[in-house]
Design an enzyme around this catalytic site. Structure first.
Site, PDB file in Angstrom:
ATOM      1  N   HIS A 121       0.826  -1.060  -0.207  1.00 44.21           N
ATOM      2  CA  HIS A 121       0.063  -0.113   0.080  1.00 44.21           C
ATOM      3  C   HIS A 121       0.791   1.261   0.108  1.00 44.21           C
ATOM      4  CE1 HIS A 121      -2.703   2.963   1.490  1.00 44.21           C
ATOM      5  NE2 HIS A 121      -3.734   1.954   1.322  1.00 44.21           N
ATOM      6  N   ASP A 197       3.141  -4.271   8.187  1.00 42.61           N
ATOM      7  CA  ASP A 197       1.852  -3.445   8.005  1.00 42.61           C
ATOM      8  C   ASP A 197       0.893  -4.397   8.107  1.00 42.61           C
ATOM      9  OD1 ASP A 197      -0.486  -2.385   6.983  1.00 42.61           O
ATOM     10  OD2 ASP A 197       0.481  -1.523   5.244  1.00 42.61           O
ATOM     11  N   GLN A 200      -4.556  -4.906   7.132  1.00 44.02           N
ATOM     12  CA  GLN A 200      -5.539  -5.913   6.457  1.00 44.02           C
ATOM     13  C   GLN A 200      -5.477  -7.291   7.175  1.00 44.02           C
ATOM     14  OE1 GLN A 200      -7.807  -4.998   4.474  1.00 44.02           O
ATOM     15  NE2 GLN A 200      -6.896  -3.060   3.906  1.00 44.02           N
ATOM     16  N   LYS A 223     -10.484  -0.482  10.438  1.00 41.31           N
ATOM     17  CA  LYS A 223     -10.522  -1.416   9.711  1.00 41.31           C
ATOM     18  C   LYS A 223     -10.667  -2.984  10.567  1.00 41.31           C
ATOM     19  CE  LYS A 223      -7.403  -0.005   6.212  1.00 41.31           C
ATOM     20  NZ  LYS A 223      -7.899   0.368   4.949  1.00 41.31           N
ATOM     21  N   CYS A 364      -4.575   2.214  -4.015  1.00 36.85           N
ATOM     22  CA  CYS A 364      -3.458   2.655  -3.268  1.00 36.85           C
ATOM     23  C   CYS A 364      -2.239   1.639  -3.542  1.00 36.85           C
ATOM     24  CB  CYS A 364      -3.560   2.886  -1.915  1.00 36.85           C
ATOM     25  SG  CYS A 364      -4.531   4.342  -1.439  1.00 36.85           S
TER      26      CYS A 364
HETATM   27  C1  LIG Z   1      -2.230  -2.600   3.546  1.00 38.66           C
HETATM   28  C2  LIG Z   1      -2.584  -1.273   4.036  1.00 38.66           C
HETATM   29  N1  LIG Z   1      -1.654  -0.464   4.401  1.00 38.66           N
HETATM   30  C3  LIG Z   1      -1.981   0.816   4.647  1.00 38.66           C
HETATM   31  C4  LIG Z   1      -3.366   1.019   4.668  1.00 38.66           C
HETATM   32  C5  LIG Z   1      -3.552   2.610   5.187  1.00 38.66           C
HETATM   33  O1  LIG Z   1      -4.512   2.750   5.966  1.00 38.66           O
HETATM   34  P1  LIG Z   1      -4.990   3.851   6.722  1.00 38.66           P
HETATM   35  O2  LIG Z   1      -5.972   4.687   5.581  1.00 38.66           O
HETATM   36  O3  LIG Z   1      -6.154   3.476   7.715  1.00 38.66           O
HETATM   37  O4  LIG Z   1      -4.022   4.592   7.286  1.00 38.66           O
HETATM   38  C6  LIG Z   1      -4.204   0.289   4.108  1.00 38.66           C
HETATM   39  C7  LIG Z   1      -5.722   1.012   3.757  1.00 38.66           C
HETATM   40  O5  LIG Z   1      -6.165   0.397   3.088  1.00 38.66           O
HETATM   41  C8  LIG Z   1      -3.933  -0.906   3.846  1.00 38.66           C
HETATM   42  O6  LIG Z   1      -4.958  -1.741   3.238  1.00 38.66           O
END
Ligand SMILES: Cc1ncc(COP(=O)(O)O)c(C=O)c1O
Length: 407
Positions: A121, A197, A200, A223, A364
């Site tokens: 992401h 990270d 998910q 999430k 993203c």
């Molecule tokens: C794998 C992953 N990392 C980071 C993020 C960023 O999350 P946030 O927008 O809550 O900061 C997301 C959001 O979809 C994600 O799916």
């Protein structure tokens, strides 16, 4: 009453309609819906306990402080971490930026290497590009095959001068699950830190931060059935003990002493990393979400969602225009696909007209999309309240896509 039906009734928004059709919410990777227990916990905090924390000497301030402490305990217990290992943030993005400002700027220099992957992401990619610009370190990007799997052999043969490995636990675009053990073992051999990270992962599988053995774990509470603006960064105790992690927000609450020419920060990491007034209501709401999931059981959640993902893969494979992307096994939460001859945004719009919420675009993950020449993809992503009937509605929804676009 089945587990899904019970859980559906817990989420008021699932009873609403979109374009006159009952909402079928399949955009859970973007954010999950919130159960009544979370909404109530936030409302009750404001109705019964609202006051600023720590600084007050009055009873209501104590009550609010206790609510925050209890929330931190619940959240860290849910994630297999120690209370002091949690830094509350607004989301995963802020948590990863915390590693940039609190760790990377203090520990990286010219010539060091940061490794991330094509699967990431943007939150776990752009940050490392920026840190390399700031420090002179080099960014290396592990290639990812069309199944969304990292080339682990590439990783194992590019370890020179690596100081940080930053990977997603579960891909938001393809649902691929990282082999964390393999990554940690490569990193330990070369003395590199590992950031996972977990955006998910947390809502779909049992996460045990201590057992994972990574140094940093970033996640979003929104999430995880928790409130918007909630999330956190877990930092391994050892890094806190060695003062390898530095505060990156300065001001009230995080100090021990302030003098005209210098300041001493709090010894206690919880205080040191909490500058300013924390969002207590968000923490309380997130803790309620963790309790809610604990009551259901994360094994039950994982099993339920695995059944849904398998069912979706089976049904989508029967639609000739659909090309499923990513792995057929070792996948959690999401299924992305291409629809031959129709742009993902058009697919999503026609589905929306039938009350079906899905995501379209690059999610993203532009480096992944560019590497595979995918202009845009459509993603369906699942949560505990989804049912096989939701998948059936989705599949029926494609009939209209086919009618509208003649494909
Ligand atoms: C794998 C992953 N990392 C980071 C993020 C960023 O999350 P946030 O927008 O809550 O900061 C997301 C959001 O979809 C994600 O799916």
């Amino acid at each position: 009453m089945s587990f899904q039906q019970n859980s559906r009734d817990d989420f008021p928004v699932l009873g609403t309609s979109v374009h006159g059709k009952p909402l079928v919410y399949l955009d859970n990777a973007a954010t999950t819906q919130k159960p009544n227990v979370v909404i109530d916990a936030i409302a009750n905090y404001y109705k019964q306990s609202n006051a600023n924390v720590h600084r007050g000497v009055h009873s209501l301030s104590d009550k609010s402080t206790l609510a925050l402490e209890e929330a931190r305990n619940t959240i860290t217990h849910f994630l297999g971490a120690k209370n002091q290992e949690l830094i509350l943030t607004r989301n995963t993005t802020e948590a990863i930026n915390g590693v940039l400002y609190g760790w990377a700027l203090h520990n990286l220099t010219k010539g060091d290497v940061v490794v991330t992957s094509q699967l990431e992401h943007h939150s776990n990619f752009v940050v490392w590009q920026q840190v390399c610009k700031m420090t002179g370190a080099e960014l290396k990007v592990v290639p990812v095959n069309a199944n969304g799997e990292l080339d682990y052999e590439w990783l194992e043969s590019h370890t020179q001068k690596v100081k940080l490995m930053a990977f997603t636990y579960v891909s938001n675009a393809l649902g691929t699950v990282l082999d964390v053990q393999r990554v940690v073992s490569v990193a330990r051999n070369v003395g590199a830190r590992v950031l996972l990270d977990g955006a998910q992962a947390v809502a779909h599988m049992l996460v045990d931060f201590t057992k994972l053995g990574v140094d940093f774990f970033a996640f979003s509470g929104h999430k995880l059935y928790g409130p918007m603006g909630s999330g956190g960064l877990l930092v391994r105790q050892e890094l806190l003990d060695k003062n390898e992690m530095h505060p990156w927000l300065f001001g009230g609450g995080m100090i021990a002493e302030v003098h005209a020419d210098h300041t001493l920060f709090h010894d206690d990491p919880v205080e040191r990393f909490t500058a300013g007034t924390p969002d207590v209501a968000s923490a309380v709401g997130l803790a309620a979400a963790c309790e809610y999931l604990t009551n259901i059981g994360m094994e039950t959640v994982a099993q339920h969602e695995a059944t849904l993902v398998a069912y979706a893969l089976e049904k989508l494979a029967q639609i000739p225009s659909v090309e499923i992307l990513g792995p057929l096994t070792n996948r959690v939460g999401s299924v992305s696909f291409l629809y031959a001859g129709v742009h993902a945004h058009d697919v999503a719009q026609v589905l929306d007209s039938q009350g079906i919420a899905v995501r379209s675009g690059h999610h993203c993950t532009m480096p992944l999309h560019l590497a595979h020449d995918w202009i845009a993809t459509t993603r369906v992503s699942f949560a505990i309240y989804n049912t096989k009937a939701d998948v059936d509605t989705l599949i029926t929804g494609f009939e209209k896509v086919s009618q509208v676009f003649g494909k």
